[in-house]
Write a protein that holds these residues in place. Structure first.
Motif, mmCIF file in Angstrom:
data_model
loop_
_atom_site.group_PDB
_atom_site.id
_atom_site.type_symbol
_atom_site.label_atom_id
_atom_site.label_comp_id
_atom_site.label_asym_id
_atom_site.label_seq_id
_atom_site.Cartn_x
_atom_site.Cartn_y
_atom_site.Cartn_z
ATOM 1 N N TYR A 1 51.090 37.116 44.187
ATOM 2 C CA TYR A 1 50.150 36.770 43.236
ATOM 3 C C TYR A 1 49.177 35.830 43.866
ATOM 4 N N ILE A 2 48.154 36.058 43.448
ATOM 5 C CA ILE A 2 46.996 35.234 43.850
ATOM 6 C C ILE A 2 46.260 34.670 42.601
ATOM 7 N N ASP A 3 46.291 33.311 42.337
ATOM 8 C CA ASP A 3 45.650 32.962 41.370
ATOM 9 C C ASP A 3 44.075 32.593 41.596
ATOM 10 N N ILE A 4 43.184 33.394 41.250
ATOM 11 C CA ILE A 4 41.821 33.298 41.303
ATOM 12 C C ILE A 4 41.184 31.820 40.835
ATOM 13 N N ALA A 5 41.796 31.235 40.068
ATOM 14 C CA ALA A 5 41.148 30.103 39.479
ATOM 15 C C ALA A 5 41.268 28.932 40.679
ATOM 16 N N LEU A 6 42.121 29.183 41.815
ATOM 17 C CA LEU A 6 42.164 28.179 42.790
ATOM 18 C C LEU A 6 41.097 28.179 43.738
ATOM 19 N N ASP A 7 40.290 29.356 43.465
ATOM 20 C CA ASP A 7 39.352 29.523 44.690
ATOM 21 C C ASP A 7 37.779 30.163 43.831
ATOM 22 N N GLU A 8 36.694 29.467 43.870
ATOM 23 C CA GLU A 8 35.465 29.782 43.247
ATOM 24 C C GLU A 8 34.959 31.135 43.999
ATOM 25 N N SER A 9 35.306 31.407 45.187
ATOM 26 C CA SER A 9 34.591 32.729 45.592
ATOM 27 C C SER A 9 35.443 33.981 44.959
ATOM 28 N N LEU A 10 36.879 33.680 44.818
ATOM 29 C CA LEU A 10 37.682 34.713 44.050
ATOM 30 C C LEU A 10 37.198 34.757 42.697
ATOM 31 N N VAL A 11 36.904 33.691 41.986
ATOM 32 C CA VAL A 11 36.541 33.787 40.704
ATOM 33 C C VAL A 11 35.187 34.711 40.512
ATOM 34 N N THR A 12 34.417 34.375 41.399
ATOM 35 C CA THR A 12 32.994 35.042 41.395
ATOM 36 C C THR A 12 33.375 36.857 41.803
ATOM 37 N N GLN A 13 34.073 37.003 42.605
ATOM 38 C CA GLN A 13 34.525 38.305 43.089
ATOM 39 C C GLN A 13 35.361 39.083 42.115
ATOM 40 N N TYR A 14 36.300 38.442 41.272
ATOM 41 C CA TYR A 14 37.086 39.207 40.697
ATOM 42 C C TYR A 14 37.340 38.675 39.142
ATOM 43 N N GLY A 15 36.621 37.553 38.643
ATOM 44 C CA GLY A 15 36.758 37.066 37.609
ATOM 45 C C GLY A 15 36.754 37.865 36.275
ATOM 46 N N SER A 16 35.780 38.923 36.184
ATOM 47 C CA SER A 16 35.562 39.787 35.127
ATOM 48 C C SER A 16 36.374 41.083 35.250
ATOM 49 N N LYS A 17 37.166 41.148 36.333
ATOM 50 C CA LYS A 17 38.025 42.278 36.670
ATOM 51 C C LYS A 17 39.383 42.281 36.486
ATOM 52 N N ILE A 18 40.037 40.990 36.651
ATOM 53 C CA ILE A 18 41.338 40.580 36.686
ATOM 54 C C ILE A 18 41.958 41.339 35.503
ATOM 55 N N PRO A 19 43.411 41.980 35.728
ATOM 56 C CA PRO A 19 44.112 41.848 37.025
ATOM 57 C C PRO A 19 43.619 42.869 38.055
ATOM 58 N N VAL A 20 43.587 42.595 39.320
ATOM 59 C CA VAL A 20 42.956 43.633 40.445
ATOM 60 C C VAL A 20 44.368 43.690 41.410
ATOM 61 N N LEU A 21 44.460 44.861 41.873
ATOM 62 C CA LEU A 21 45.766 45.169 42.746
ATOM 63 C C LEU A 21 45.058 45.728 43.981
ATOM 64 N N LEU A 22 45.071 44.939 45.073
ATOM 65 C CA LEU A 22 44.581 45.355 46.237
ATOM 66 C C LEU A 22 45.706 45.184 47.491
ATOM 67 N N SER A 23 45.588 46.391 48.046
ATOM 68 C CA SER A 23 46.346 46.666 49.370
ATOM 69 C C SER A 23 45.939 45.853 50.591
#
Length: 84
Positions: free
Chosen positions: A38-60
């Motif tokens: 589990y990756i908490d996107i709130a801890l990384d601004e670039s992840l918030v930008t990339q996935y913020g409107s899509k979560i949850p996102v499952l990635l292999s």
């Protein structure tokens, strides 16, 4: 036979949809060889930008991606396809 697969679940604390996705993964784990981190996107601004409107996102680790909403059947299909 499928080999053990590692997946990443992007989400954030307090997200009920992320909790639902994690519950689906626990169900899938009963019949599929899967582990996830589990990756908490709130801890990384670039992840918030990339996935913020899509979560949850499952990635292999091979690049397969499921954006919410997804079902147990969707998880099974993508894992079988990714394991080939």
């Amino acid at each position: 036979m499928l080999e053990q697969q590692q997946w990443l679940l992007y989400g954030t604390k307090g997200c009920h949809l992320c909790d639902n996705a994690e519950n689906l993964l626990m169900q899938a784990q009963c019949v599929l060889p899967i582990t996830w981190q589990y990756i908490d996107i709130a801890l990384d601004e670039s992840l918030v930008t990339q996935y913020g409107s899509k979560i949850p996102v499952l990635l292999s680790l091979t690049g397969q991606q499921l954006d919410w909403p997804f079902s147990l059947l969707d998880i099974q299909k993508i894992m079988v396809n990714d394991g080939q």
